[in-house]
Design a protein around this motif. Structure first.
Motif, PDB file in Angstrom:
ATOM      1  N   GLU A  97       0.833  -1.205   0.000  1.00  0.00           N
ATOM      2  CA  GLU A  97       0.000   0.000   0.000  1.00  0.00           C
ATOM      3  C   GLU A  97       0.869   1.257   0.000  1.00  0.00           C
ATOM      4  O   GLU A  97       1.823   1.376   0.763  1.00  0.00           O
ATOM      5  CB  GLU A  97      -0.894   0.019   1.241  1.00  0.00           C
ATOM      6  CG  GLU A  97      -2.145  -0.818   1.138  1.00  0.00           C
ATOM      7  CD  GLU A  97      -3.044  -0.605   2.352  1.00  0.00           C
ATOM      8  OE1 GLU A  97      -3.552   0.520   2.513  1.00  0.00           O
ATOM      9  OE2 GLU A  97      -3.201  -1.556   3.134  1.00  0.00           O
ATOM     10  N   LYS A 113      -5.424   0.415  -0.852  1.00  0.00           N
ATOM     11  CA  LYS A 113      -6.315  -0.626  -0.333  1.00  0.00           C
ATOM     12  C   LYS A 113      -7.636  -0.534  -1.077  1.00  0.00           C
ATOM     13  O   LYS A 113      -8.181   0.545  -1.279  1.00  0.00           O
ATOM     14  CB  LYS A 113      -6.522  -0.433   1.163  1.00  0.00           C
ATOM     15  CG  LYS A 113      -7.373  -1.517   1.823  1.00  0.00           C
ATOM     16  CD  LYS A 113      -7.479  -1.270   3.331  1.00  0.00           C
ATOM     17  CE  LYS A 113      -8.320  -2.338   4.008  1.00  0.00           C
ATOM     18  NZ  LYS A 113      -8.430  -2.122   5.460  1.00  0.00           N
ATOM     19  N   VAL A 120     -11.369  -7.784   0.100  1.00  0.00           N
ATOM     20  CA  VAL A 120     -10.334  -6.786   0.403  1.00  0.00           C
ATOM     21  C   VAL A 120      -9.009  -7.195  -0.239  1.00  0.00           C
ATOM     22  O   VAL A 120      -8.607  -8.350  -0.184  1.00  0.00           O
ATOM     23  CB  VAL A 120     -10.154  -6.633   1.928  1.00  0.00           C
ATOM     24  CG1 VAL A 120      -8.972  -5.709   2.239  1.00  0.00           C
ATOM     25  CG2 VAL A 120     -11.430  -6.089   2.555  1.00  0.00           C
ATOM     26  N   GLN A 122      -4.941  -5.687  -0.278  1.00  0.00           N
ATOM     27  CA  GLN A 122      -4.019  -4.720   0.328  1.00  0.00           C
ATOM     28  C   GLN A 122      -2.646  -4.779  -0.323  1.00  0.00           C
ATOM     29  O   GLN A 122      -1.626  -4.895   0.340  1.00  0.00           O
ATOM     30  CB  GLN A 122      -3.889  -4.987   1.826  1.00  0.00           C
ATOM     31  CG  GLN A 122      -5.161  -4.733   2.602  1.00  0.00           C
ATOM     32  CD  GLN A 122      -4.986  -5.018   4.074  1.00  0.00           C
ATOM     33  OE1 GLN A 122      -5.747  -5.780   4.657  1.00  0.00           O
ATOM     34  NE2 GLN A 122      -3.973  -4.412   4.697  1.00  0.00           N
TER      35      GLN A 122
END
Length: 803
Positions: A97, A113, A120, A122
């Motif tokens: 990130e 993100k 999700v 990341q």
């Protein structure tokens, strides 16, 4: 011209920063226009690490996506990946990130993100093209490495980086058109030795002829050297050589051609490699061909020769326009297995004629037509030949050919210490003069109390007279170490037309009336009370009238302010409250010896800028309304070196003071209520008073209009967070210096000060307008300019760039 700091360190020991080196070189005449950072992988893979895929499962909502968990050293993160080859247990490249990626194609992008189809993610597991190291996008990179999870990816790829100086080389400094040339100046500036790479082994065979050479015109080609190399394998260059060229904005071609370019930029000696198999008759002939001869160059254009250009030929005709451009049929290609490597010294005149006639400007012609070092061809040839043997293989098939019938002599110049002191304007001790000149490889002989003989090597084509030697002393000694007299003057060989001051005033009056200003003419005699009640003026400076007609006309004015305010008061009292006025007039001062008269220009702005109507409400004039007019006046007069500072002093509530060097050009601001009331003016007044005499003296003449460029203008925006104390003028000065010729103008479209940024800070939203009058700007050039601006803002004004 670009110079790599890392490469400079191969010639001279340096522990200074790039900025310090740039300052040294600029002070000595090699002006550094910018500093860039080259990275073999753009961005240096900042925020990109080695990771290990721990788990890999199919995405529940997408057939072609996988959900992985990846160990990046500091933590295990979930990443959604679309590569078909991702699997558990792999060592991979992970952009975490916040990392900024620079793919080979497309715009840079930052890793954030995100939610991808409800899951999700990341980070990103990267393919070659996504981090800019290759073209493959077939799948993610799978590594075979023992590096720990979380280790920087830069350590795996051995990224090279160097700071690169961009030097605006003046035409006289052909000697500095290389890393060696720049190192020579640093040697004199720092008092350090230069280390040339040693050529310890050069095993050219004796008695083998290889390609023969004949030079028909030794005036146009005083020196010609070459060697034949067989068994060469033409292939891409090793990574270090490719990175060297890329740092200088050169495109790698193949190992042989890249080595010739390396030597050119390293030593300043152009080389040319011929495919030996294509040299008919096994012989090189240096001569001129008849006018009208057709010749096809490497760019596949057929050119008609003038008969004045020097040609490198074989028995069938031309192979190359000497020192300018190669021919289509004789260049090195992938099929080449033997080469003839040329290293020569050509007459600058003949190369310049050939280059100009055909409109060909190359790195080689740039150096040859200004003058190269006649003592360099053999060293450069051996250095290049050894590199070719090392990198491309092969064996020397001949000994070195060196045709040099009339060696170029060193320059012998008589120099007088008296003339050194006279031209520099300061006495420099003979011991220091000797140290400086010997640091520049200029030897002294026949030394006496009066002077010496300077022996200058022929690569210094610009040092042939006594004045040239003195210039060398001064630029290394330091221009800034010579104090300037307050009464500095200069003699000119050429005639300069005198400025017509009446014409300048008339043209400026036209400009101001076009902006809606009315000209006023007021009395030079005024009331003594203005000086008595104003801290703005000094009573001791009053020029008193001996036979004054009245007390109201008892002194000569020291400023155009109060006589102008009287005109304002007269009009305001008659309900004319919206006023724009200007005046050219004289002011007078008493001095210890006699009197002084100065010409001034005053501007008054008061009332409403926009009158009330059904379309819009009324709008009062603001400070920027008057300051914009002052800027326009200075631009019209060709004055662009003005320094601006904020002042809070009489007769203003607030104002800007304008300076040229140490001289006050004028001021512009909001008059204080007390100053205006002295002349019975009771509304806000914006006032500017400029030293018209100084403007005329410093003016470069009325600005002439230029044809509108047919190439488009490009706009780029930046948001800067800076300290409140930093003015826009400081930002603008820094930007114009860093932006170079491409940056046409700068605009401010938003200023923010509030709780959304750090206390004591403000944010400027700036627009930058770039344009090249000779060609359409490319994304590469635009990005390079903007990156240079960003780096300069960060380094010089401590700005934070808002993304």
């Amino acid at each position: 011209m670009k110079i790599s700091i890392n490469r400079l360190k191969h010639f001279i020991e340096l522990d200074q920063t790039a900025e310090e080196i740039a300052a040294l070189l600029t002070g000595s005449g090699l002006e550094v226009e910018g500093i860039e950072t080259f990275e073999s992988i753009k961005g240096g893979l900042e925020g990109v690490v080695i990771g290990e895929v721990l788990t890999c499962e199919r995405h529940p909502n997408a057939d072609k996506l996988s959900i992985t968990t990846v160990d990046i050293g500091t933590e295990v993160v979930p990443i959604v990946c679309g590569a078909p080859n991702v699997a558990a247990g792999q060592k991979v490249i992970v952009a975490t990130e916040g990392a900024m990626l620079y793919p080979l194609s497309g715009e840079p992008f930052q890793i954030k993100k995100a939610k991808i189809r409800g899951e999700v993610s990341q980070g990103m597991i990267c393919a070659e093209d996504e981090i800019g190291i290759g073209e493959s996008h077939a799948g993610i990179m799978v590594l075979d490495t023992d590096l720990a999870n979380g280790a920087p990816a830069a350590s795996y790829f051995n990224i090279e980086s160097t700071e690169v100086l961009e030097i605006g080389l003046t035409p006289n400094r052909a000697d500095a058109a290389s890393h060696l040339g720049v190192a020579r100046d640093l040697k004199a500036l720092l008092g350090k030795d230069i280390q040339l790479p040693l050529i310890e082994h050069f095993d050219a065979p004796k008695g083998k002829d290889g390609i023969a050479v004949e030079v028909e015109n030794t005036n146009d080609c005083p020196r010609y050297a070459g060697i034949t190399i067989e068994g060469v394998q033409v292939a891409p260059s090793p990574e270090w050589l490719q990175n060297y060229l890329k740092a200088l904005d050169l495109e790698p071609i193949n190992n042989v051609v890249d080595i010739t370019n390396f030597i050119l930029h390293d030593l300043g000696q152009p080389l040319h490699a011929f495919d030996a198999a294509k040299i008919e008759g096994n012989k090189i002939i240096v001569k001129k061909l008849p006018k009208g001869t057709k010749f096809t160059t490497l760019d596949e254009k057929e050119r008609t020769l003038s008969g004045e250009e020097l040609m490198i030929c074989d028995q069938n005709g031309g192979l190359c326009i000497a020192g300018v451009f190669g021919g289509k049929g004789s260049g090195v290609s992938e099929e080449t297995t033997s080469i003839f490597l040329e290293s020569a010294y050509f007459s600058p005149d003949v190369i310049r004629k050939g280059s100009q006639f055909h409109g060909l400007k190359t790195d080689a012609s740039f150096r040859f037509e200004r003058g190269t070092d006649p003592n360099m061809p053999i060293y450069a040839l051996k250095r290049a030949a050894n590199l070719i043997k090392e990198i491309a293989g092969g064996e020397f098939a001949s000994e070195v050919i060196d045709i040099y019938p009339n060696p170029v002599e060193d320059f012998q110049i008589e120099v007088s210490y008296k003339h050194i002191d006279r031209l520099i304007g300061k006495h420099i001790a003979p011991e220091e003069v000797k140290t400086i000149l010997e640091g520049l490889d200029i030897q002294l002989s026949n030394e006496s109390a009066d002077g010496f003989t300077a022996t200058v090597k022929p690569y210094r084509v610009d040092v042939t007279r006594e004045a040239d030697v003195i210039e060398e002393i001064l630029r290394i000694y330091g221009f800034d170490r010579v104090a300037l007299s307050e009464n500095l003057d200069a003699d000119y060989l050429a005639e300069h037309p005198s400025k017509d001051l009446n014409k300048l005033q008339y043209r400026l009056s036209e400009l101001l009336t076009g902006l809606g200003y009315f000209e006023i003419i007021t009395n030079s005699l005024t009331k003594p009370i203005y000086v008595e009640k104003s801290s703005y003026l000094q009573e001791a400076d009053n020029v008193m009238i001996l036979n004054k007609l009245s007390e109201d006309l008892g002194v000569m004015r020291q400023s155009l302010l109060f006589t102008g305010l009287e005109v304002l008061a007269h009009n305001i009292n008659r309900r004319q409250k919206d006023l724009k006025l200007f005046e050219f007039g004289s002011v007078y001062f008493k001095e210890a010896q006699g009197y002084r008269e100065e010409k001034r220009l005053s501007l008054f702005l008061t009332g409403d800028k926009v009158a009330e109507s059904w379309l819009a409400p009324s709008k009062s004039v603001q400070f920027p309304d008057l300051y914009a007019v002052v800027e326009l006046i200075l631009e019209k007069m060709g004055i662009d070196n003005v320094n601006v500072s904020i002042v809070h002093e009489s007769p203003y509530d607030y104002a800007l003071q304008l300076m040229i060097g140490t001289k006050v050009l004028g001021s512009v601001g909001m008059l204080s209520t007390s100053s205006a009331k002295l002349a019975e003016v009771k509304q806000e007044v914006l006032f500017a008073e400029l030293n018209w005499g100084l403007i005329c003296k410093k003016s470069k003449g009325l600005k002439k209009y230029q044809e509108i460029s047919k190439f488009p203008e490009v706009r780029r925006d930046l948001s800067l967070v800076i300290d409140k104390a930093i003015t826009f003028d400081q930002v603008k000065t820094v930007a114009l210096k860093a932006g170079g010729k491409l940056l046409q103008r700068i605009g401010v479209f938003d200023v923010y000060q509030g709780d959304k940024i750090e206390s004591g800070k403000k944010a400027y939203a700036l627009s930058f307008y770039l344009q090249d009058t000779a060609q359409t700007l490319t994304d590469k050039v635009i990005d390079k300019t903007m990156n240079r601006l960003i780096q300069t803002f960060e380094n010089e004004v401590g700005a934070m760039i808002r993304k």
